[in-house]
Enzyme design. Structure first.
Site, short mmCIF file in Angstrom:
data_model
loop_
_atom_site.label_atom_id
_atom_site.label_comp_id
_atom_site.label_asym_id
_atom_site.label_seq_id
_atom_site.Cartn_x
_atom_site.Cartn_y
_atom_site.Cartn_z
N THR A 149 -63.92 82.32 13.62
CA THR A 149 -64.39 81.32 12.84
C THR A 149 -64.16 80.29 13.87
O THR A 149 -63.29 80.13 14.89
CB THR A 149 -63.92 80.87 11.72
OG1 THR A 149 -62.41 80.70 11.84
CG2 THR A 149 -64.12 82.12 10.69
N ILE A 186 -60.94 77.29 17.97
CA ILE A 186 -61.20 78.81 17.72
C ILE A 186 -60.22 79.41 16.82
O ILE A 186 -58.86 79.45 17.31
CB ILE A 186 -61.07 79.55 19.07
CG1 ILE A 186 -62.14 78.82 19.98
CG2 ILE A 186 -61.42 81.08 19.01
CD1 ILE A 186 -63.72 78.98 19.54
N GLU A 187 -60.72 80.27 15.90
CA GLU A 187 -59.71 80.92 15.04
C GLU A 187 -60.16 82.63 14.80
O GLU A 187 -61.27 82.71 14.40
CB GLU A 187 -59.61 80.54 13.78
CG GLU A 187 -58.99 79.04 13.53
CD GLU A 187 -57.70 78.98 13.36
OE1 GLU A 187 -56.98 80.14 13.14
OE2 GLU A 187 -57.01 77.90 13.13
N THR A 188 -59.56 83.47 15.79
CA THR A 188 -60.04 84.80 15.40
C THR A 188 -59.50 85.28 13.97
O THR A 188 -58.49 84.71 13.60
CB THR A 188 -59.22 85.66 16.61
OG1 THR A 188 -57.96 85.68 16.41
CG2 THR A 188 -59.99 85.17 17.88
#
Length: 603
Positions: A219, A295-297
């Site tokens: 996300t 950025i959020e994995t």
């Protein structure tokens, strides 16, 4: 093409293929070597980076830009073609500067391992050399180095690997992704120097999320357009949603805007904005007039999937910037001009807090089926997801924001020289200022602060000032020689406002650096205040009536002997002479600014 020539080319390619594979195998990263079960230590990370530099010294440069509280060096990698490995060369070549940072939360370390792979494939194996055609990459493999080395298996209970991971706080237990404005940590001070050296056009900050389970492996979040210079808002809308993320998904991923669920027990109730601000990375980039991308994995995907997602999203963004580098450079230039021009409008204001847009938008969530059962442990709802059953939900999004509280933008601020915590932060952020060469009496606008309310619990080592009543007043004051003058007709106007204005939620006032202004240093004995109260009521019937109404309407007040006496003391000249709540940062209009004898140098 003659048949014999075609045959020779095929044989040459066949012969070269094993060599290429062998070359890539020789450069396998530590995470790849472990099949992504582990992530390398800081020493192993630096050793790999040194190997890369030795193999490609014309493309890569490794430098130290600071030191941690425990004495570890903070490493940054510069990647560029044509020798454009300095800020001066990068600007002269007309190349945007992209700052990518990993490991500000060291348990969320995908960006480090993705970065090692990306630098290798850009500079050594030649898989992606085009990513540097028109871009200079500034890459921090591990921001919070002490936190990275405080590694163990039990720091991220919500996360699926690697086997051990770093700790969220640095060695002084500060969360560096809440420290951008107050700039307490040595790591933040070093980062600010790096920022002010390179003045990047884009900041990418790589994390791992917590929260619900869903299909996207990544996300992303960008600041709301109302928080941004118009040119940056327009560039981000085009670059992220319309270009980079579609490219990313074509590489085999599922992406989504950041998913902050309104109710973690029921994802169908929709999503909302998580409430970023200048204390966060992208919020800080916004007040520096620059683009930012969080950025959020997804924490429940395997570590390999998360590393490869980080690799591919950075690659996708760099490809977008490379395709049209002038677009990002132009957006940065216009953003600086916009910030410098704000104070030219009489009565200019700028929003510093934001509220949820009450009108939601439809949103498609690619999730999984889930169940809700009552828990006899928590006496709440226990949510469980079934990842074997993909399910699409049509929900609502309250991600959009609207301006709420605005702050006035003066021609300049005046800060008396004794308020060194404020001036120290101006220096840390690189905000220019001058000083009065001689004392001068001038009319200023000062905020009178009353009814302060602090948080009950500490946050990042501070009891935040949650609320305060603000009443602007005009007065003539004597500004002594040495008073700091912060002008707003420059690119740092928005940054300075967010540090200095009492309304700004991440201002130094709200972080508690000026709490002493709310403390009366002189007090009255009860027997003296008893006499004072009777004298004041005899002279002022309206005050007597106000006191009696308060007794009637406020039982807590009526039952507190000290509060009843303080009612009168706080309205007496013995209290007001102490200037309790007088905010020391004063606003100057253009005429007052022009009247000041200023020194000609900045710090």
């Amino acid at each position: 093409m003659p048949r014999f020539l075609a045959t020779r080319i095929l044989f040459a390619l066949a012969a070269a293929a094993p060599l290429a594979i062998h070359a890539r195998d020789a450069w396998i990263t530590p995470a790849e070597a472990s099949a992504f079960r582990t992530t390398p230590s800081y020493a192993e990370t630096q050793a790999y980076l040194r190997r890369l530099v030795e193999a490609a010294p014309d493309i890569l440069r490794m430098a130290t830009f600071g030191s941690t509280p425990e004495g570890r060096p903070m490493t940054v990698m510069i990647a560029a073609k044509d020798g454009d490995l300095t800020p001066e060369r990068a600007r002269a070549a007309g190349k945007p500067i992209v700052l990518v940072q990993a490991g500000i939360h060291p348990g969320e370390i995908e960006g480090k391992d993705a970065g090692l792979m990306l630098l290798r494939d850009i500079a050594v194996t030649g898989t992606l050399p085009h990513l540097l055609d028109h871009v200079v990459l500034v890459y921090i493999p591990v921001y919070s180095v002490d936190g990275h080395e405080n590694s163990g298996p039990y720091f991220r209970i919500n996360q699926n690997g690697p086997e051990t991971m770093g700790f969220r706080g640095q060695s002084q237990y500060l969360n560096l992704n809440r420290d951008y404005v107050k700039a307490e940590a040595p790591e933040t001070r070093a980062w600010l120097k790096l920022w002010n050296t390179w003045h990047p056009d884009l900041l990418m900050d790589i994390h791992t999320t917590d929260g619900a389970d869903y299909q996207p492996d990544l996300t992303w979040y960008a600041e709301d357009p109302h928080k941004l210079p118009p040119s940056i808002a327009a560039w981000q809308e085009q670059a992220y949603a319309r270009e980079a993320m579609p490219r990313f998904e074509k590489l085999g991923h599922i992406a989504s805007p950041y998913l902050e669920f309104r109710d973690g027990r029921d994802i169908t109730k929709g999503i909302e904005n998580f409430g970023s601000g200048p204390r966060f990375s992208t919020g800080y980039a916004a007040i520096r007039n620059r683009a930012g991308l969080l950025i959020e994995t997804h924490m429940l995907k395997s570590y390999e999937v998360r590393v490869r997602a980080s690799y591919d999203v950075v690659r996708s963004v760099l490809e977008v910037v490379n395709r049209d580098p002038s677009a990002l450079l132009d957006a940065s230039r216009k953003a600086d001009a916009w910030a410098a021009s704000l104070s030219a409008t009489r009565g200019a204001t700028l929003p510093v807090t934001f509220k949820q847009d009450p009108t939601p938008k439809p949103f498609t969530l690619k999730g999984y089926a889930f169940t809700q059962t009552h828990s006899d442990v928590s006496n709440d709802i226990w949510v469980r997801y079934d990842t074997s059953k993909k399910k699409t939900y049509e929900i609502q999004s309250w991600n959009d924001l609207l301006p709420d509280v605005s702050a006035p933008l003066p021609a300049a601020w005046a800060i008396p020289s004794q308020w060194t915590p404020l001036i120290d932060r101006l220096d840390a952020h690189g905000i220019p200022y001058t000083r009065l060469a001689a004392a001068r009496r001038v009319t200023v606008t000062r905020d009178e602060l009353t009814q302060p309310k602090w948080a009950d619990k500490p946050f990042e080592g501070h009891h935040m000032l949650k609320d305060v009543a603000i009443a602007p007043t005009q007065e003539a004051v004597e500004l002594p020689a040495g008073t700091v003058i912060v002008r707003t007709d420059n690119v740092d106007a928005v940054l300075a406002l967010n540090l200095l204005d009492a309304r700004a939620p991440d201002s130094l006032l709200r972080w508690g650096y000026l709490d002493a202004i709310f403390e009366a240093k002189e007090y009255g004995e009860p027997r003296v205040l008893e006499a004072l109260a009777r004298t004041m009521m005899a002279k002022d019937p309206a005050l007597k009536a106000e006191f009696e109404r308060r007794l009637k309407d406020d039982p807590a007040f009526a039952g507190n002997a000290r509060a009843r006496l303080m009612f009168f003391f706080e309205r007496s000249p013995w209290y007001t002479a102490q200037k309790v709540g007088a905010y020391p940062v004063m606003r100057l209009d253009a005429a007052a600014l022009r009247s000041l004898p200023l020194q000609e140098h900045a710090p």
